[in-house]
Write a protein that holds these residues in place. Structure first.
Motif, PDB file in Angstrom:
ATOM      1  N   SER A   6     113.887 -83.315  -7.955  1.00 47.22           N
ATOM      2  CA  SER A   6     114.485 -82.504  -6.898  1.00 47.22           C
ATOM      3  C   SER A   6     113.806 -81.136  -6.852  1.00 47.22           C
ATOM      4  O   SER A   6     113.090 -80.750  -7.775  1.00 47.22           O
ATOM      5  CB  SER A   6     115.997 -82.345  -7.125  1.00 47.22           C
ATOM      6  OG  SER A   6     116.245 -81.670  -8.336  1.00 47.22           O
ATOM      7  N   ALA A   7     114.061 -80.424  -5.782  1.00 56.76           N
ATOM      8  CA  ALA A   7     113.473 -79.103  -5.637  1.00 56.76           C
ATOM      9  C   ALA A   7     114.115 -78.116  -6.620  1.00 56.76           C
ATOM     10  O   ALA A   7     113.446 -77.235  -7.141  1.00 56.76           O
ATOM     11  CB  ALA A   7     113.639 -78.605  -4.208  1.00 56.76           C
ATOM     12  N   HIS A   8     115.404 -78.305  -6.860  1.00 50.24           N
ATOM     13  CA  HIS A   8     116.160 -77.357  -7.691  1.00 50.24           C
ATOM     14  C   HIS A   8     116.937 -78.081  -8.785  1.00 50.24           C
ATOM     15  O   HIS A   8     117.406 -79.206  -8.588  1.00 50.24           O
ATOM     16  CB  HIS A   8     117.121 -76.555  -6.821  1.00 50.24           C
ATOM     17  CG  HIS A   8     116.436 -75.842  -5.708  1.00 50.24           C
ATOM     18  ND1 HIS A   8     115.677 -74.711  -5.905  1.00 50.24           N
ATOM     19  CD2 HIS A   8     116.363 -76.121  -4.387  1.00 50.24           C
ATOM     20  CE1 HIS A   8     115.173 -74.316  -4.755  1.00 50.24           C
ATOM     21  NE2 HIS A   8     115.575 -75.154  -3.807  1.00 50.24           N
ATOM     22  N   ARG A   9     117.081 -77.432  -9.921  1.00 50.19           N
ATOM     23  CA  ARG A   9     117.709 -78.069 -11.081  1.00 50.19           C
ATOM     24  C   ARG A   9     119.180 -78.411 -10.877  1.00 50.19           C
ATOM     25  O   ARG A   9     119.654 -79.401 -11.417  1.00 50.19           O
ATOM     26  CB  ARG A   9     117.529 -77.206 -12.328  1.00 50.19           C
ATOM     27  CG  ARG A   9     118.280 -75.897 -12.293  1.00 50.19           C
ATOM     28  CD  ARG A   9     117.974 -75.049 -13.534  1.00 50.19           C
ATOM     29  NE  ARG A   9     118.715 -73.815 -13.512  1.00 50.19           N
ATOM     30  CZ  ARG A   9     118.374 -72.739 -12.832  1.00 50.19           C
ATOM     31  NH1 ARG A   9     117.292 -72.743 -12.090  1.00 50.19           N
ATOM     32  NH2 ARG A   9     119.120 -71.640 -12.882  1.00 50.19           N
ATOM     33  N   GLN A  10     119.912 -77.622 -10.083  1.00 46.89           N
ATOM     34  CA  GLN A  10     121.335 -77.895  -9.902  1.00 46.89           C
ATOM     35  C   GLN A  10     121.564 -79.295  -9.339  1.00 46.89           C
ATOM     36  O   GLN A  10     122.397 -80.044  -9.846  1.00 46.89           O
ATOM     37  CB  GLN A  10     122.004 -76.842  -8.990  1.00 46.89           C
ATOM     38  CG  GLN A  10     122.053 -75.459  -9.578  1.00 46.89           C
ATOM     39  CD  GLN A  10     120.801 -74.628  -9.308  1.00 46.89           C
ATOM     40  OE1 GLN A  10     119.782 -75.126  -8.803  1.00 46.89           O
ATOM     41  NE2 GLN A  10     120.853 -73.355  -9.671  1.00 46.89           N
ATOM     42  N   VAL A  13     117.602 -84.796  -2.953  1.00 45.08           N
ATOM     43  CA  VAL A  13     116.680 -85.103  -4.047  1.00 45.08           C
ATOM     44  C   VAL A  13     115.411 -85.697  -3.462  1.00 45.08           C
ATOM     45  O   VAL A  13     115.421 -86.255  -2.363  1.00 45.08           O
ATOM     46  CB  VAL A  13     117.312 -86.076  -5.075  1.00 45.08           C
ATOM     47  CG1 VAL A  13     118.547 -85.445  -5.718  1.00 45.08           C
ATOM     48  CG2 VAL A  13     117.653 -87.411  -4.459  1.00 45.08           C
ATOM     49  N   ASN A  14     114.314 -85.572  -4.193  1.00 45.48           N
ATOM     50  CA  ASN A  14     113.042 -86.137  -3.749  1.00 45.48           C
ATOM     51  C   ASN A  14     112.944 -87.618  -4.105  1.00 45.48           C
ATOM     52  O   ASN A  14     112.463 -88.421  -3.306  1.00 45.48           O
ATOM     53  CB  ASN A  14     111.866 -85.387  -4.370  1.00 45.48           C
ATOM     54  CG  ASN A  14     111.869 -83.921  -4.030  1.00 45.48           C
ATOM     55  OD1 ASN A  14     112.047 -83.087  -4.911  1.00 45.48           O
ATOM     56  ND2 ASN A  14     111.708 -83.588  -2.770  1.00 45.48           N
ATOM     57  N   ASN A  15     113.356 -87.970  -5.309  1.00 47.31           N
ATOM     58  CA  ASN A  15     113.279 -89.352  -5.780  1.00 47.31           C
ATOM     59  C   ASN A  15     114.308 -89.597  -6.878  1.00 47.31           C
ATOM     60  O   ASN A  15     114.716 -88.662  -7.577  1.00 47.31           O
ATOM     61  CB  ASN A  15     111.890 -89.656  -6.364  1.00 47.31           C
ATOM     62  CG  ASN A  15     110.900 -90.114  -5.321  1.00 47.31           C
ATOM     63  OD1 ASN A  15     111.246 -90.867  -4.428  1.00 47.31           O
ATOM     64  ND2 ASN A  15     109.662 -89.676  -5.445  1.00 47.31           N
ATOM     65  N   ALA A  46     122.953 -84.945  -9.927  1.00 45.94           N
ATOM     66  CA  ALA A  46     122.626 -86.321  -9.537  1.00 45.94           C
ATOM     67  C   ALA A  46     122.377 -87.200 -10.756  1.00 45.94           C
ATOM     68  O   ALA A  46     122.804 -88.360 -10.799  1.00 45.94           O
ATOM     69  CB  ALA A  46     121.399 -86.321  -8.615  1.00 45.94           C
ATOM     70  N   CYS A  47     121.701 -86.666 -11.753  1.00 43.02           N
ATOM     71  CA  CYS A  47     121.430 -87.432 -12.972  1.00 43.02           C
ATOM     72  C   CYS A  47     122.736 -87.756 -13.698  1.00 43.02           C
ATOM     73  O   CYS A  47     122.951 -88.897 -14.124  1.00 43.02           O
ATOM     74  CB  CYS A  47     120.480 -86.648 -13.869  1.00 43.02           C
ATOM     75  SG  CYS A  47     119.835 -87.607 -15.257  1.00 43.02           S
TER      76      CYS A  47
END
Length: 135
Positions: A96-100, A71-73, A105-106
């Motif tokens: 994140s770069a991708h929704r999956q 994830v980015n943040n 993570a959320c």
């Protein structure tokens, strides 16, 4: 971005703080105070960080997310104090770069928050009863 605050939380501001140029998405969860709980009409909900450890607990969850997913943040913002029905009590956002990865993570962050509730929760009901969930 980890935050415990007594001020209202703006989901849009949280998203704007954590998105990056590499982010293909920001998955968000906005938790609200609902009007019924445990079969009773809710008057208010109060959260307290009496031990002063809530930020540390949220940082642990964010750290676990970074270890499990790319994830980015990550942002976990929890409002404390006395809240009324309809108020936002929690915003979780994952860039994140991708929704999956973002969705997984959320979901993990929300589940861990609910499981480990880092603050004391005091629900007051219209019938005068109170339920306290300790830290």
């Amino acid at each position: 971005m980890i935050e415990i605050t007594e001020k209202p939380i703006s989901p849009e501001l949280v998203v704007n703080k954590i998105k990056t140029d590499n982010s293909g998405c920001v998955v968000t969860y906005v938790g609200l105070i609902r009007n019924h709980s445990h079969g009773k009409p809710v008057l208010s909900v109060e959260y307290k960080d009496a031990k002063g450890t809530a930020v540390n607990e949220l940082q642990k969850i964010a750290s676990e997310i970074r270890q499990k997913w790319q994830v980015n943040n990550v942002a976990i913002c929890h409002r404390i104090g006395k809240l009324k029905v309809g108020d936002i009590n929690l915003v979780v956002a994952v860039a994140s770069a991708h929704r999956q990865e973002g969705f997984a993570a959320c979901q993990y962050a929300i589940d861990q928050f609910k499981q480990k509730l880092p603050t004391q929760k005091r629900e007051a009901y219209e019938d005068g009863s109170i339920l306290v969930t300790a830290e």
